[in-house]
Design a protein around this motif. Structure first.
Motif, PDB file in Angstrom:
ATOM      1  N   MET A 196       0.811  -1.213   0.000  1.00  0.00           N
ATOM      2  CA  MET A 196       0.000   0.000   0.000  1.00  0.00           C
ATOM      3  C   MET A 196       0.848   1.269   0.000  1.00  0.00           C
ATOM      4  SD  MET A 196      -3.041  -1.145   2.622  1.00  0.00           S
ATOM      5  CE  MET A 196      -4.007   0.308   2.296  1.00  0.00           C
ATOM      6  N   SER A 197       2.100   1.153   0.347  1.00  0.00           N
ATOM      7  CA  SER A 197       2.990   2.314   0.383  1.00  0.00           C
ATOM      8  C   SER A 197       4.023   2.220  -0.737  1.00  0.00           C
ATOM      9  CB  SER A 197       3.711   2.394   1.733  1.00  0.00           C
ATOM     10  OG  SER A 197       4.645   3.454   1.746  1.00  0.00           O
ATOM     11  N   PHE A 198       4.046   3.269  -1.565  1.00  0.00           N
ATOM     12  CA  PHE A 198       4.984   3.300  -2.688  1.00  0.00           C
ATOM     13  C   PHE A 198       5.747   4.622  -2.718  1.00  0.00           C
ATOM     14  CE2 PHE A 198       1.692   0.274  -3.913  1.00  0.00           C
ATOM     15  CZ  PHE A 198       2.465  -0.795  -4.362  1.00  0.00           C
ATOM     16  N   ASP A 199       6.010   5.186  -1.548  1.00  0.00           N
ATOM     17  CA  ASP A 199       6.714   6.475  -1.492  1.00  0.00           C
ATOM     18  C   ASP A 199       8.095   6.399  -2.136  1.00  0.00           C
ATOM     19  OD1 ASP A 199       4.621   7.754  -0.238  1.00  0.00           O
ATOM     20  OD2 ASP A 199       5.369   7.369   1.791  1.00  0.00           O
ATOM     21  N   GLN A 228      -0.406   8.485  -4.125  1.00  0.00           N
ATOM     22  CA  GLN A 228       0.798   8.976  -3.465  1.00  0.00           C
ATOM     23  C   GLN A 228       1.601   9.905  -4.372  1.00  0.00           C
ATOM     24  OE1 GLN A 228       2.632   5.341  -1.806  1.00  0.00           O
ATOM     25  NE2 GLN A 228       0.555   4.731  -1.255  1.00  0.00           N
ATOM     26  N   SER A 229       1.529   9.690  -5.688  1.00  0.00           N
ATOM     27  CA  SER A 229       2.173  10.608  -6.629  1.00  0.00           C
ATOM     28  C   SER A 229       1.514  11.982  -6.567  1.00  0.00           C
ATOM     29  CB  SER A 229       2.081  10.055  -8.053  1.00  0.00           C
ATOM     30  OG  SER A 229       2.808   8.852  -8.181  1.00  0.00           O
ATOM     31  N   LYS A 230       0.193  11.985  -6.550  1.00  0.00           N
ATOM     32  CA  LYS A 230      -0.556  13.248  -6.471  1.00  0.00           C
ATOM     33  C   LYS A 230      -0.231  13.984  -5.175  1.00  0.00           C
ATOM     34  CE  LYS A 230      -5.291  15.051  -6.576  1.00  0.00           C
ATOM     35  NZ  LYS A 230      -6.743  14.658  -6.660  1.00  0.00           N
ATOM     36  N   ARG A 231      -0.123  13.245  -4.074  1.00  0.00           N
ATOM     37  CA  ARG A 231       0.175  13.842  -2.773  1.00  0.00           C
ATOM     38  C   ARG A 231       1.559  14.492  -2.773  1.00  0.00           C
ATOM     39  NH1 ARG A 231       0.056   9.406   1.428  1.00  0.00           N
ATOM     40  NH2 ARG A 231       2.233   9.122   0.754  1.00  0.00           N
ATOM     41  N   GLN A 232       2.484  13.941  -3.565  1.00  0.00           N
ATOM     42  CA  GLN A 232       3.833  14.496  -3.636  1.00  0.00           C
ATOM     43  C   GLN A 232       4.002  15.492  -4.782  1.00  0.00           C
ATOM     44  OE1 GLN A 232       7.177  11.855  -3.079  1.00  0.00           O
ATOM     45  NE2 GLN A 232       5.919  10.288  -2.092  1.00  0.00           N
TER      46      GLN A 232
END
Length: 364
Positions: A196-199, A228-232
């Motif tokens: 679930m995490s791909f940071d 997570q891409s959008k969040r970063q």
């Protein structure tokens, strides 16, 4: 006594009007891609209902559902149960990795299988007699995606896959076509299913300036990557095969999947032959755009038609009929080659909006 046994065996394998035929339908009733299993079971159920109510067929189909969770080990266990229960016909499995391990079990036991959803080419490259499918191959789907990519020329392309047979296979097909045409691939990544995490992966995408992802796999992991891409602060155009085209990908990605590109079968729901099916889906408040509903409906159709045409309940006779004739179905006229694949099947590229609406944007 021996003559009597031979006669009884012949009668049990002969077809007469109203013959009762048990058919196993195998797919995910549990697990992360249950949604696709629901499509498969719905299409098979609708088809069997229509066949059983029609005088055009010589059989009455009794569907028996099995859950393999799209897991190879569970698929093996289910296949063994089907052998033990002496069921001679299977609609399924859905996921290529499950179909791959179940197919040799069915083949060894003379059980005829028609998968409506497994697209890996290797499944039917084993010389099997009893394995068929009513969907196209990744060896066709991948090059179509590559053609779209080459046409739109993203600056920095990444190809990501989940290491599974289906995801890796279609990603490799995209890669092969791009390399043949000397189109640059900036980055290749492999991920693990269930994460679930791909940071860390998103950081790599940012450093490489990736603006376009082709993803081979199922929708949950892609949804997490896009969210997570959008969040970063990374804006990425994503594309993938039919297994990412879930209505759940939008909320799971926090709408970051808006504009997602997907290679899919044609929009069968718009075809005149599907009108009654679509009306029934509306009554049951089900998604009419689900492609596996229609390929599953067609799988049950061709099985019933081949049984009626062959005038036999022997799987070998039915397999011969499938290879020798063409069959009018909900998704058009279908015919099979020696490997059990359709002679013709077309994929198209669709864009999925934030509300889940699909619109065709590219075809060959």
């Amino acid at each position: 006594m021996r003559i009597l046994l031979v006669i009884l065996l012949w009668v049990s394998q002969s077809l007469w009007a109203g013959s009762q035929v048990n058919v196993a339908v195998v797919g995910p009733r549990s697990g992360p891609v249950t949604e696709y299993g629901d499509m498969q079971f719905t299409g098979a159920r609708y088809s069997a209902d229509d066949i059983n109510q029609s005088s055009a067929y010589s059989v009455h189909l009794n569907l028996i559902s099995f859950d393999d969770a799209c897991d190879p080990q569970q698929a093996i266990d289910v296949a063994k149960k089907i052998v033990q229960q002496k069921i001679q016909y299977v609609i399924g499995h859905l996921c290529s990795s499950a179909t791959q391990v179940a197919a040799p079990i069915y083949e060894k036991n003379n059980i005829l299988m028609i998968t409506p959803a497994s697209t890996s080419p290797t499944i039917t490259q084993q010389g099997y007699r009893f394995v068929f499918r009513t969907i196209g191959l990744d060896s066709k789907q991948g090059p179509l995606a590559a053609e779209y990519i080459m046409h739109h020329k993203p600056k920095n392309l990444a190809i990501i896959h989940d290491r599974q047979q289906y995801g890796k296979g279609v990603a490799e097909a995209v890669k092969a076509t791009l390399m043949q045409n000397k189109f640059p691939i900036k980055l290749m990544l492999e991920i693990e299913v269930g994460r679930m995490s791909f940071d860390q992966e998103v950081e790599i995408l940012k450093k490489q300036g990736i603006d376009f992802i082709y993803y081979g796999g199922y929708y949950p992991e892609l949804a997490h990557i896009l969210r997570q891409s959008k969040r970063q602060g990374l804006s990425i155009q994503a594309m993938g095969p039919e297994a990412i085209a879930s209505q759940d990908i939008m909320p799971l990605s926090s709408q970051a999947a808006d504009g997602l590109l997907v290679t899919l079968p044609p929009a069968f729901s718009t075809w005149p032959a599907a009108k009654k099916i679509v009306e029934r889906l509306h009554k049951e408040r089900l998604d009419e755009g689900s492609p596996f509903i229609y390929t599953s409906y067609a799988a049950v159709q061709v099985l019933a038609k081949a049984i009626s045409e062959s005038k036999s309940l022997v799987p070998a006779d039915i397999a011969n009929t499938l290879r020798q004739k063409s069959f009018d179905t909900l998704i058009g006229s279908l015919s099979f080659n020696d490997e059990g694949d359709l002679n013709q099947f077309k994929f198209e590229v669709f864009r999925m909006d934030a509300d889940g609406k699909m619109s065709k944007v590219f075809s060959l």
